[in-house]
Design an enzyme around this catalytic site. Sequence first.
Site, PDB file in Angstrom:
ATOM      1  N   GLY A  36       0.746  -1.163   0.038  1.00  0.00           N
ATOM      2  CA  GLY A  36       0.099  -0.028  -0.019  1.00  0.00           C
ATOM      3  C   GLY A  36       0.823   1.218   0.074  1.00  0.00           C
ATOM      4  O   GLY A  36       2.012   1.407  -0.380  1.00  0.00           O
ATOM      5  N   CYS A  37       0.272   2.430   0.485  1.00  0.00           N
ATOM      6  CA  CYS A  37       0.829   3.588   0.319  1.00  0.00           C
ATOM      7  C   CYS A  37       2.480   3.511   1.101  1.00  0.00           C
ATOM      8  O   CYS A  37       2.239   3.179   2.221  1.00  0.00           O
ATOM      9  CB  CYS A  37       0.017   4.625   0.983  1.00  0.00           C
ATOM     10  SG  CYS A  37       0.920   6.401   1.196  1.00  0.00           S
ATOM     11  N   PHE A  38       3.362   4.039   0.547  1.00  0.00           N
ATOM     12  CA  PHE A  38       4.668   3.950   1.015  1.00  0.00           C
ATOM     13  C   PHE A  38       4.710   4.791   2.318  1.00  0.00           C
ATOM     14  O   PHE A  38       5.776   4.508   3.173  1.00  0.00           O
ATOM     15  CB  PHE A  38       5.676   3.995   0.024  1.00  0.00           C
ATOM     16  CG  PHE A  38       5.610   5.010  -0.845  1.00  0.00           C
ATOM     17  CD1 PHE A  38       4.926   6.290  -0.725  1.00  0.00           C
ATOM     18  CD2 PHE A  38       6.243   4.824  -2.365  1.00  0.00           C
ATOM     19  CE1 PHE A  38       4.911   7.332  -1.706  1.00  0.00           C
ATOM     20  CE2 PHE A  38       5.946   5.925  -3.199  1.00  0.00           C
ATOM     21  CZ  PHE A  38       5.255   7.107  -2.798  1.00  0.00           C
ATOM     22  N   TRP A  39       4.129   5.802   2.282  1.00  0.00           N
ATOM     23  CA  TRP A  39       4.073   6.731   3.673  1.00  0.00           C
ATOM     24  C   TRP A  39       4.028   5.995   5.146  1.00  0.00           C
ATOM     25  O   TRP A  39       4.906   5.991   5.842  1.00  0.00           O
ATOM     26  CB  TRP A  39       3.218   7.691   3.626  1.00  0.00           C
ATOM     27  CG  TRP A  39       3.014   8.544   2.600  1.00  0.00           C
ATOM     28  CD1 TRP A  39       4.154   9.043   1.535  1.00  0.00           C
ATOM     29  CD2 TRP A  39       2.115   9.518   2.266  1.00  0.00           C
ATOM     30  NE1 TRP A  39       3.776   9.802   0.758  1.00  0.00           N
ATOM     31  CE2 TRP A  39       2.624  10.492   0.955  1.00  0.00           C
ATOM     32  CE3 TRP A  39       0.818   9.945   2.546  1.00  0.00           C
ATOM     33  CZ2 TRP A  39       1.951  11.300   0.314  1.00  0.00           C
ATOM     34  CZ3 TRP A  39      -0.008  10.851   2.112  1.00  0.00           C
ATOM     35  CH2 TRP A  39       0.635  11.878   1.058  1.00  0.00           C
ATOM     36  N   GLU A  80       3.733   0.721  -5.177  1.00  0.00           N
ATOM     37  CA  GLU A  80       4.385   1.511  -4.428  1.00  0.00           C
ATOM     38  C   GLU A  80       5.316   0.491  -3.219  1.00  0.00           C
ATOM     39  O   GLU A  80       4.534  -0.159  -2.884  1.00  0.00           O
ATOM     40  CB  GLU A  80       3.481   2.389  -3.429  1.00  0.00           C
ATOM     41  CG  GLU A  80       2.984   3.292  -4.430  1.00  0.00           C
ATOM     42  CD  GLU A  80       2.204   4.695  -3.576  1.00  0.00           C
ATOM     43  OE1 GLU A  80       2.641   4.706  -2.300  1.00  0.00           O
ATOM     44  OE2 GLU A  80       1.592   5.430  -4.135  1.00  0.00           O
TER      45      GLU A  80
END
Length: 202
Positions: A36-39, A80
């Site tokens: 999922g979102c790399f943040w 991602e």
Amino acid sequence: MLSATPANAEQARNLPRAAIDAAAGKGTQTAVLAGGCFWGMEAVFEQMKGVRSVTSGYAGGTADTATYGQVSSERTGHAEAIRIDFDPALVSYGTLLRVFFAVAHDPTQLNRQGPDTGPSYRSAIFPQNTEQAKIAQAYIAQLGRVRAFPKPIVTRIETGRFYPAEPFHQDFFRRNPNHPYILRWDKPKVAAFKAGFPALAR
């Protein structure tokens, strides 16, 4: 049987250790994981002892389309991902995978994570050598045998290079602690990691 919610401290404590793992080593080794979102992925692993650096980026596609705008089109084949540079004398590859499955993302969601949809948000492991591939395959099979999650694990084992993301995306969690996305989706993951793996947290 564990919940499929990734930000779950009890799940972190209960997920079994990898039965097959790498021996302690020297120097710096690298792991590449997509979830999922790399943040949020970056934020979780930056809290971990033995991790020297974490870089957000894109894996599984080609260099010429490894930009946020192009990857977001869902036509480039990238995921991602994060690159983790770690000290194998302090943390093992199997331990990184345990945290990946327990709190960093939900391995039962196909081509999505939370509010983000599309194959760029898929759950995938990009082994950097043959040993990592064997450990990843064995751990996924181990979690399946014990039915660690109420739904099947959809995590893929893939090949492909890693390309760092734009500077805007690096250390996003630390630089933007009050961003609405961070507050809703990523702070719970970090809190679950610290509560579920206190011995691993910085």
